[in-house]
Design an enzyme around this catalytic site. Sequence first.
Site, PDB file in Angstrom:
ATOM      1  CB  SER A  52      80.914  48.861  44.394  1.00 53.48           C
ATOM      2  OG  SER A  52      82.086  48.095  44.559  1.00 53.48           O
ATOM      3  CD  GLU A 105      13.449  34.814  34.813  1.00 53.76           C
ATOM      4  OE1 GLU A 105      12.924  34.305  35.827  1.00 53.76           O
ATOM      5  OE2 GLU A 105      14.059  34.144  33.959  1.00 53.76           O
TER       6      GLU A 105
END
Length: 800
Positions: free
Chosen positions: A470, A90
Site C-alpha cells: 500500500s 640513520e
Amino acid sequence: MRLFSRLLLWLFASLLSLGLVGLIAAAVAFAILSPGLPSVDTLRDVRLQVPLRVVTREGALIAEYGEQRRIPLEADALPPQLVQAFLAAEDDRFFDHPGVDYQGIARAVRHLLLTGEKGPGGSTITMQLARNFFLTRDQTFHRKAQEILLALQIERALSKQEILELYLNKIYLGQRAYGVGAAAQIYYGKGVDDLDLAQIAMIAGLPKAPSAYNPIANPRRAEIRRAYVLGRMLAEGYITAEQHAEAVDAPLTAQVHASSVEVSAPYVAEMVRQTMVAQYGEDEAYSGGYVVRTTIDGRMQRAADQALRDGLRAYDHRRGYRGPEAQVALTGDEASEDWEALLADYPRFGGLEAALVLAVDDDAQRARVWVRRHGEMELPFEAMAWARPYLRRTARGPAPEKVSDVLSVGDIIRVDRAAEVPQLAAVPAVEGALVAMDPENGALLALSGGFDYFRSSFNRAVQSRRQPGSAFKPFIYSAALAKGYSPASMLSDTPIVMHDESLETSWRPSNYSGRVYGPTRLREALVHSRNLASIRLLRNLGIEDTLGYLDALGFDTRRMPSGLSLALGSAEMTPLDLTAGYALFANGGFRVMPHFIDRVESAEGEVLFQARPPVACVECSQLQVQTDLQEETGGVNLRPVAESVMPATDAFLMTNIMQDVIQRGTGRAAARLGRSDLAGKTGTTNDGRDAWFVGYNSRIVAGAWVGFDNNDQLGPRETGGSTALPIWTDFMEQALNGVPEAPPRQPEGLVTVRIDPEDGRRVRAGEGRSMFELFREDNLPDVTPRGGGSGAGSREQDIF
C-alpha cells in the site's frame, strides 16, 4: 735526502696513478651503469600512494581504502625533534655530504676487508631514498653502485629539505604504515606534532628493520632500538641528559590504531568505493589520494543505523528467542584464553557482543558469562525474561520462569552491553533498510542497508527489489488527481472477483480488515488504505494510462505488472526507488535524482568533480533561477532546476491527504512526534512478506522497509504500521530534533470548499452535516451529485 725525495716522488706518482685508475674505473662504471638508471627528475613530480578517503558532508571519516597507509606531510610540518631523531639514527652527516658519505663507505669497506662480510655504515638517507623509489633491496655490489650514482644525482636535483620530505613520507615503518604521518597515527593514534620524545625515538628506530623492531610484534627489541636512537640523539646534542633519561625509562605505549572512523556508514562507503573503482580503476582509486565528500549527514546516519537496529531487534523479540548461536562442551578447566579462543569466530554485530555461558544459577536467578574482549559479567534473570522460545512464525513458547529455561552452560549467545543493565540479545534473522534524502535536490542524507554490513554486505537499500504494498498507492491516487479526481471523489469499496481463464482460477482481493465499506471518498480510501476502492480506481483510470503517468514520474515501468494488482503495490522496487518517488510529494512535484557523492578532491585538494544536481523550485522558472544564481556565483550556473512532472497543486493535495494518514489513519503511531508537518504512508504486502513506511516533510523524506532476505512471511500483526513505522519514527525523532516545523506552502490554484462527508457534494453553510475539503479551482464539486466516474464529487460507476 735525495733518497727521501725520490721516495716522496714515487709515492706521489703512485697515488696519482691510483687516483687516475680510480677515476677511469669510476668513469667506466658510470658509463656502464648510467644508461640503465632512471631519471631522478621524476622525483620532482612524485606522487605518493595515498589511500582513498570517504567522508561525510561535514568532513568526518567514513572509510579509508588502500594497502599503503600514508598521511603526507610537507617539510615545514615535520617537527624538528622528529627530523633530528631520524638524522641521529640513520645519517648524522646528512647536511654535510653530497648524498654519499665517503667516511661511512670507508668504514663499510674496512669492515668487509677485515671480516669478509658486508657490514653497516655505508647508506645515507639520500641513498635510502634512491633505493625506495627506484631500486630493489637486493644486497649486491651492482645495486649498491646504482644506489650511489642515483644518490649523487638526487642531491644535484633536489634540496636537502626536499629529500628529507620525500624520505620521511616514503619510508616503510611497519604495520602498513608508510611515512611518519601514518606511523604516528597507527602506533599512537596521534599526529606527529603530538608525539613525545620516547614515541619519536621509537618511530625513528623502525627504518632499519620495521619487522624486527616493531613495538607491536617485538616490544623488547623495539625498546632496545629506542634506547639506541635516544643515545645517538644525546651524543649529537639534540637532547639533554635529563630528557634522555626520562625517555629511556618511559613505558612502551604503542598499539595498533586503525583509521579513526568517525561515522559508521559502511554501506555508503561501499557504494562510493565501487563508483571510484569504476571511474578511475582499482589501482588509481586506492592509491591516488582521492577524498570523496559524500552527501551523508553524520548525525542522521547514526540515527538511521540505531533506529533500524532497534526496530529489527524489537521484531525479533516479539517473535521469540531462537536460541544460542552455538553450543560447546566445557570441562571446567578452561582459562580466559580458552574462552576467548572459543569466541574468536563470533565478531561483534550491530553492537551485540558474543558471550560464552560459564555457569547457570537458578537459585540466584543469574548466569555467569564471558563476553568476548570484555571479560566476565553476570546476567540477571531480568535480562532474559523476554526470551519466550520461538516455535514457528505464528507461535512462541511459554514465558521463562528461571535462567535455565533460557540458557545452558556452553551456550554461545549475544549480549547488549549498551543497555543500562546488560541484556541477553540475539542477532535478528529479519533484515531491513532505511533511506533518507533531501527532497529538494535528491542528496542522500543517511542510508543503512541492513542490520550490520560486516554480517551481510548485501545492500538492501539499493539492491533488494521488494513489493511496496500500500505504500505505492499514493502514486495511483495522484494519477487520479491528474485525471480530474479530487479528494472528495466517491470510490466504491465493494467486493471484487476477477476471473483468469488461463489459470482457471479467480482473484478475490480484500481489505486488510476483511470488511467492505461501500461508497468512500478518495481521501478516506487512501487514509485507511482501502484495497478494494484502490483496485476499482485503477480500473477506471486505465492500466496503460496509469503506467504512462508513472513512467513520467520516473519509475521503471518495464518492471511493473500490467494488471490491477498494481493498485496494491505488486510492482517490485528498492527502498531507494520508493523513497525517491515520495520526494515528488515533498518538493512540489519535481523529479530529483538521488545521489550520494557531493565532490571528489585530489590529494592536493583540487576539486575533480562537483555535483550539480537539479533542484526543486516551485515558485520560479528555470530561467529565473539561472539568472539569480549567475549573479551570486559570477556567471556560473551551479543549480539547474529539476523537471516538474506533477502539478504543485496535486503534490500539495497528496501531502494533505497523507498528513491525515499520520493524524488519524494507518500511520497514526507517528503522531507521537507531535509535529504537524509530517506526511506518509504505510505499506504491507497481502501475504505479509514486506512492511514499509515512507514519510516526509519539506526537508527530509525517509523510507523504512522490513522483511526476510528469503522472502518468508513476517508473521501475524506485522504490518507497515507496527513493524516499519516505529523505525521511521525513531529516525525522524532524531533527524528533526531541534528543527522547526516546516509545513508545505499551499500553492496558488487551491481553494477550500464545504462538502457533505457522505457523498462529497458541495453544500452551503448550515446545510446538514458538512466538512471542509481542498480542491483545485478548476475542479470544484457540483452542488448536487452528478453521474460519471471522473469528476470531483462524483460517484463511480459499478464497472465489475
